[in-house]
Scaffold this motif. Structure first.
Motif, PDB file in Angstrom:
ATOM      1  N   SER A  14      11.141  30.853  16.446  1.00 46.53           N
ATOM      2  CA  SER A  14      11.569  29.533  15.989  1.00 46.53           C
ATOM      3  C   SER A  14      12.995  29.205  16.421  1.00 46.53           C
ATOM      4  N   HIS A  15      13.800  30.238  16.700  1.00 50.84           N
ATOM      5  CA  HIS A  15      15.200  30.041  17.062  1.00 50.84           C
ATOM      6  C   HIS A  15      15.592  30.987  18.202  1.00 50.84           C
ATOM      7  N   ARG A  16      16.651  30.607  18.907  1.00 50.73           N
ATOM      8  CA  ARG A  16      17.245  31.469  19.934  1.00 50.73           C
ATOM      9  C   ARG A  16      18.626  31.870  19.428  1.00 50.73           C
ATOM     10  N   LEU A  17      19.062  33.053  19.821  1.00 47.68           N
ATOM     11  CA  LEU A  17      20.353  33.586  19.398  1.00 47.68           C
ATOM     12  C   LEU A  17      21.290  33.685  20.595  1.00 47.68           C
ATOM     13  N   TYR A  18      22.514  33.265  20.387  1.00 44.36           N
ATOM     14  CA  TYR A  18      23.537  33.291  21.438  1.00 44.36           C
ATOM     15  C   TYR A  18      24.802  33.917  20.882  1.00 44.36           C
ATOM     16  N   THR A  19      25.556  34.594  21.724  1.00 43.81           N
ATOM     17  CA  THR A  19      26.915  34.942  21.369  1.00 43.81           C
ATOM     18  C   THR A  19      27.804  33.922  22.082  1.00 43.81           C
ATOM     19  N   ILE A  32      21.232  36.135  23.648  1.00 49.77           N
ATOM     20  CA  ILE A  32      21.116  37.545  23.272  1.00 49.77           C
ATOM     21  C   ILE A  32      19.831  37.874  22.505  1.00 49.77           C
ATOM     22  N   GLY A  33      18.979  36.894  22.228  1.00 49.41           N
ATOM     23  CA  GLY A  33      17.747  37.225  21.525  1.00 49.41           C
ATOM     24  C   GLY A  33      17.078  36.026  20.894  1.00 49.41           C
ATOM     25  N   VAL A  34      16.136  36.333  19.997  1.00 50.51           N
ATOM     26  CA  VAL A  34      15.343  35.296  19.327  1.00 50.51           C
ATOM     27  C   VAL A  34      15.217  35.619  17.848  1.00 50.51           C
ATOM     28  N   ALA A  35      14.789  34.621  17.066  1.00 45.91           N
ATOM     29  CA  ALA A  35      14.546  34.794  15.638  1.00 45.91           C
ATOM     30  C   ALA A  35      13.166  34.253  15.287  1.00 45.91           C
ATOM     31  N   PHE A  36      12.463  35.002  14.453  1.00 50.53           N
ATOM     32  CA  PHE A  36      11.159  34.591  13.952  1.00 50.53           C
ATOM     33  C   PHE A  36      11.291  34.335  12.453  1.00 50.53           C
ATOM     34  N   GLU A  37      10.808  33.199  11.989  1.00 46.90           N
ATOM     35  CA  GLU A  37      10.860  32.917  10.558  1.00 46.90           C
ATOM     36  C   GLU A  37       9.855  33.813   9.836  1.00 46.90           C
ATOM     37  N   THR A  45      13.536  37.277  11.021  1.00 45.92           N
ATOM     38  CA  THR A  45      13.619  38.561  11.698  1.00 45.92           C
ATOM     39  C   THR A  45      14.308  38.305  13.027  1.00 45.92           C
ATOM     40  N   LEU A  46      15.391  39.027  13.298  1.00 49.06           N
ATOM     41  CA  LEU A  46      16.148  38.858  14.530  1.00 49.06           C
ATOM     42  C   LEU A  46      15.760  39.944  15.520  1.00 49.06           C
ATOM     43  N   CYS A  47      15.455  39.542  16.746  1.00 48.81           N
ATOM     44  CA  CYS A  47      15.150  40.482  17.828  1.00 48.81           C
ATOM     45  C   CYS A  47      16.243  40.325  18.871  1.00 48.81           C
ATOM     46  N   ASN A  54      32.425  40.950  20.170  1.00 47.52           N
ATOM     47  CA  ASN A  54      33.404  39.946  19.761  1.00 47.52           C
ATOM     48  C   ASN A  54      32.755  38.566  19.858  1.00 47.52           C
ATOM     49  N   GLY A  55      33.493  37.536  19.536  1.00 47.87           N
ATOM     50  CA  GLY A  55      32.930  36.191  19.539  1.00 47.87           C
ATOM     51  C   GLY A  55      32.128  35.969  18.276  1.00 47.87           C
ATOM     52  N   ARG A  56      31.196  35.032  18.331  1.00 49.81           N
ATOM     53  CA  ARG A  56      30.369  34.732  17.168  1.00 49.81           C
ATOM     54  C   ARG A  56      28.914  34.611  17.607  1.00 49.81           C
ATOM     55  N   VAL A  57      27.992  34.784  16.677  1.00 50.04           N
ATOM     56  CA  VAL A  57      26.572  34.620  16.960  1.00 50.04           C
ATOM     57  C   VAL A  57      26.145  33.264  16.433  1.00 50.04           C
ATOM     58  N   VAL A  58      25.447  32.500  17.275  1.00 51.60           N
ATOM     59  CA  VAL A  58      24.942  31.187  16.907  1.00 51.60           C
ATOM     60  C   VAL A  58      23.426  31.218  17.001  1.00 51.60           C
ATOM     61  N   MET A  59      22.750  30.728  15.961  1.00 55.10           N
ATOM     62  CA  MET A  59      21.294  30.637  15.956  1.00 55.10           C
ATOM     63  C   MET A  59      20.927  29.159  16.035  1.00 55.10           C
ATOM     64  N   ARG A  60      20.134  28.813  17.080  1.00 52.73           N
ATOM     65  CA  ARG A  60      19.749  27.414  17.286  1.00 52.73           C
ATOM     66  C   ARG A  60      18.235  27.315  17.370  1.00 52.73           C
TER      67      ARG A  60
END
Length: 72
Positions: A14-19, A32-37, A45-47, A54-60
């Motif tokens: 459902s979402h993509r993960l970025y640093t 950097i990965g994906v998220a499943f609701e 659940t984050l994969c 460093n930096g921050r993780v953003v879930m979109r």
């Protein structure tokens, strides 16, 4: 153990993960990965393919349009 969506055949994240490093126009986004609701809709659940140091993780929300044009 919680039943998660990723275990169901054909389920899409459902979402993509970025640093993200930096701010504004100078920000560097790295996928950097994906998220499943989770089925009960109370979490995700984050994969991860990478773990940022460093930096921050953003879930979109996963959007094929964003995937095609990429993040700058």
């Amino acid at each position: 153990m919680t039943d998660i969506n990723q275990n169901r055949p054909g389920n899409q994240p459902s979402h993509r993960l970025y640093t993200v490093n930096g701010d504004g126009e100078n920000a560097r986004w790295t996928d950097i990965g994906v998220a499943f609701e989770i089925r009960d809709r109370k979490g995700f659940t984050l994969c991860l393919n990478a773990l940022p140091l460093n930096g921050r993780v953003v879930m979109r929300i996963a959007d094929t349009k964003d995937d095609k044009k990429g993040r700058a």
